[in-house]
Design an enzyme around this catalytic site. Structure first.
Site, short mmCIF file in Angstrom:
data_model
loop_
_atom_site.label_atom_id
_atom_site.label_comp_id
_atom_site.label_asym_id
_atom_site.label_seq_id
_atom_site.Cartn_x
_atom_site.Cartn_y
_atom_site.Cartn_z
N GLN A 87 0.97 -1.41 0.07
CA GLN A 87 -0.01 -0.09 0.03
C GLN A 87 0.97 1.37 0.01
OE1 GLN A 87 -2.64 -2.06 3.27
NE2 GLN A 87 -3.17 0.12 3.21
N PHE B 294 -5.89 -3.26 3.63
CA PHE B 294 -6.44 -2.84 5.11
C PHE B 294 -5.65 -2.38 6.08
CE2 PHE B 294 -9.14 -6.42 3.12
CZ PHE B 294 -10.41 -5.46 2.99
N ARG C 37 -7.18 -1.41 9.48
CA ARG C 37 -8.23 -0.35 9.31
C ARG C 37 -9.10 0.08 10.44
NH1 ARG C 37 -12.97 -2.77 4.97
NH2 ARG C 37 -13.99 -0.69 4.63
N PHE D 43 -7.28 2.27 12.35
CA PHE D 43 -6.05 2.63 12.73
C PHE D 43 -6.11 3.21 14.11
CE2 PHE D 43 -2.14 5.56 12.26
CZ PHE D 43 -1.29 4.44 11.80
N THR E 95 -2.45 12.41 10.46
CA THR E 95 -2.22 13.62 11.54
C THR E 95 -0.64 13.67 11.77
OG1 THR E 95 -2.40 11.85 13.23
CG2 THR E 95 -4.63 12.66 12.62
N ALA F 120 -5.74 5.52 5.70
CA ALA F 120 -6.57 6.40 6.30
C ALA F 120 -7.78 7.20 5.71
CB ALA F 120 -5.61 7.63 6.88
N GLU G 158 -13.08 3.35 6.48
CA GLU G 158 -12.57 2.94 7.81
C GLU G 158 -13.77 2.97 8.72
OE1 GLU G 158 -8.22 3.19 8.45
OE2 GLU G 158 -8.83 5.08 8.04
#
Length: 608
Positions: free
Chosen positions: A20, A51, A165, A167, A274, A346, A553
């Protein structure tokens, strides 16, 4: 996990890898080989699901294949078998949570402290980032005047745990919702009447936001476009929750060996990377038009893993360029064409890549329109007739004229999320999320008290995606994420030995969701667009491309509501069998064995 490494001249290497995170894997391979990144090319067409598990752990298999190919000067293909894959690749971070709640007799939560402990495994990976996400989303859908959240991560002897998924959000969600249930239970005992957890949820839920009146999160982000109460009210009516809840109570009184539970839960999920990873909220795209047949090829920074990214990007490009989708081909990810792209994670894949594709297509469209205007004004004999009204029909002619006039038929653009301001240790207030995904679900289950088996009788789930680019894909994502959340909450138990080795390393011992996991009555919908709110959001630039919103998500978190419904059924079963009306902590996942054990069936109770 798999990779194919092809050695080339001058210490160059092309690697096809199931990842990913193309640029992250490229960087890892370059470090392993001791070469520059520009000597390593990562190519990804599509991967079979991700995922989050392929965000960082794919670096291992990619580097292993590349080192072997470099040493042997031969192509090397490496594919892990299922057991090796599950042993080597970490899992979602297990959490332990402790909460302290201050509340009034009317159910208002005045203060809450939550302490989170994460099992990181044997390396850092992305553990601190996951904990950051947990802490930023710890408020969930609730306004709490005084909220303190603390997080710690512990290094253990397990394989390094990694992204998955949500997170870190579903772990925090489960702990907060458990606290809400506990408050309702304690108030029921104190007030002498049944206090539903849904009463506590609604009492403390964030207000709908308006231009002049809104709540703020615990880190100061405005919720001026919050619509969680609208979603809740609509679902409460459409799911007929009040009637069904009474029917569950009636059923449980009449049945000893089968019990039902029903719950309604809200969901608020911040979308974006973030701090200190805020720079990841940007991606690039390259759009090129072929002169000979006017077909369009698009490179972008995203990875297709079954979520429909390529389909949405093709639709977006065709719409922006004003041409049939048949002209569009979406290429796979290639680090030679698109450098410095973030991982597809995300829930930002379409937001970031779509923003870049739309921007590049818009630049190209404007360039071609300028050409048509110039031809009309300065070389009328070469003008393109009726290009304003027949753009699609004239597309090939426009493209050929552009090439003939030496107009650039390629455009590369970067899209970055606006208004980003991540909170930090020195400045804990900020705006780390462009927007929030809101949703809600009603889940009704039935358990077999003797065996612990369960079935999900009905689910009503809704998510707000605003203006969906493809409702069929988004409905599929909501359904799939929900079922994945059911697996997390019920069947997917991980067992380790004393040395940290995973025992449940194949599908004989590890049970992912299957056809029987799917709710019998599965009602899923997207929240209708509020045009007035949509217009305000557009002006404030608090939406993704074409006024869409991502939610992929958060759908998993809604599925985890199965855990809450099963808990309620177990509580009624225990009350019948033991006469005890007591609060007990129930761990995830709610496997058949755990359900049966928690019901406390004894031989003395097996009488007619």
């Amino acid at each position: 996990m798999c990779a194919l490494a092809l050695p080339e001249a001058y210490d160059q290497m092309t690697v096809y890898c199931s990842t990913q995170n193309p640029n992250g894997t490229q960087s890892t391979i370059a470090k392993a080989l001791g070469v520059n990144l520009n000597q390593i090319t990562l190519v990804i067409e599509q991967i079979g699901g991700g995922f989050g598990g392929k965000q960082h752990r794919s670096n291992i298999v990619g580097a292993q294949a590349a080192v072997a190919a470099y040493k042997l000067r031969l192509p090397v293909r490496l594919v892990y078998d299922r057991s090796t894959d599950m042993q080597a690749v970490g899992k979602r971070h297990p959490y332990f949570g402790e909460y302290h709640v201050a509340y009034t007799d009317d159910g208002t939560i005045k203060g809450m402290r939550i302490d989170l402990i994460s099992d990181a495994g044997d390396t850092y990976d992305c553990t601190f980032a996951v904990m950051d996400s947990s802490l930023l989303n710890i408020d969930q859908s609730y306004y709490i005047e005084t909220l303190q959240a603390n997080g710690k991560a512990y290094r253990t002897n397990k394989a390094s745990n990694t992204a998955f998924r949500t997170f870190g959000v579903v772990q925090a969600w489960a702990i907060v919702e458990n606290a809400i249930e506990h408050v309702a239970f304690q108030l029921s005992k104190k007030l002498g009447r049944k206090v539903l957890p849904e009463e506590i949820r609604y009492k403390n839920m964030y207000r709908n936001g308006t231009e002049d009146s809104y709540d703020v999160t615990h880190f100061g982000q405005k919720l001026d476009f919050c619509n969680i109460r609208t979603i809740w009210d609509d679902l409460y009516k459409s799911s007929d929750f009040e009637r069904r809840q009474k029917e569950v109570v009636k059923f449980n009184k009449e049945n000893r060996w089968r019990k039902r539970g029903i719950t309604m839960v809200p969901q608020k999920h911040g979308i974006g990377f973030t701090e200190p990873r805020g720079s990841l909220n940007a991606s690039s795209a390259l759009v090129a038009v072929n002169m000979a047949d006017a077909s369009v090829f698009i490179y972008h920074g995203g990875v297709e893993m079954g979520q429909g990214l390529y389909t949405k990007l093709a639709q977006l490009a065709a719409n922006t360029l004003g041409i049939p989708i048949d002209y569009i081909r979406i290429g796979g990810n290639n680090t030679n064409a698109i450098a410095n792209c973030p991982p597809t994670a995300a829930s930002t894949g379409f937001d970031l890549c779509g923003g870049a594709v739309e921007k590049a297509c818009r630049v190209l469209r404007n360039r071609l329109e300028d050409l048509c205007l110039n031809l009309e004004q300065f070389t009328p004999h070469s003008r393109i007739e009726d290009w304003r009204t027949k753009w699609q029909e004239k597309w090939k002619e426009i493209v050929f004229q552009a090439w003939f006039q030496r107009v650039n038929l390629s455009a590369a653009e970067l899209y970055k999320v606006p208004h980003y301001k991540g909170p930090s240790e020195k400045n804990p207030r900020g705006k780390p999320f462009l927007y929030y995904a809101y949703g809600a679900a009603v889940t009704e289950v039935e358990i077999d008290v003797l065996t612990g088996e369960f079935k999900i009788l009905r689910v009503d789930a809704v998510s707000d995606v605003n203006k969906s680019p493809n409702p069929a894909l988004d409905i599929g994502q909501l359904e799939g994420g929900f079922v994945q959340g059911i697996g997390f909450a019920t069947t997917e138990e991980l067992i380790y030995d004393e040395n940290g080795r995973l025992v449940t390393d194949n599908i004989w011992s590890y049970k992912p969701p299957c056809s029987k996991t799917i709710p019998i009555d599965f009602r899923v919908k997207l929240q209708p667009v509020d045009e007035k709110k949509n217009a305000r959001e557009q002006l404030a630039e608090q939406q993704a491309v074409k006024s869409s919103k991502s939610f992929t998500e958060s759908s998993l978190t809604l599925g985890a509501s199965t855990y809450i419904a099963i808990k309620q059924a177990i509580k009624d079963a225990r009350m019948d069998l033991t006469g005890k009306d007591e609060w007990i902590d129930m761990e995830l996942p709610m496997t058949c064995q755990r359900i049966q054990t928690l019901c406390e069936v004894t031989t003395d109770s097996l009488t007619l």
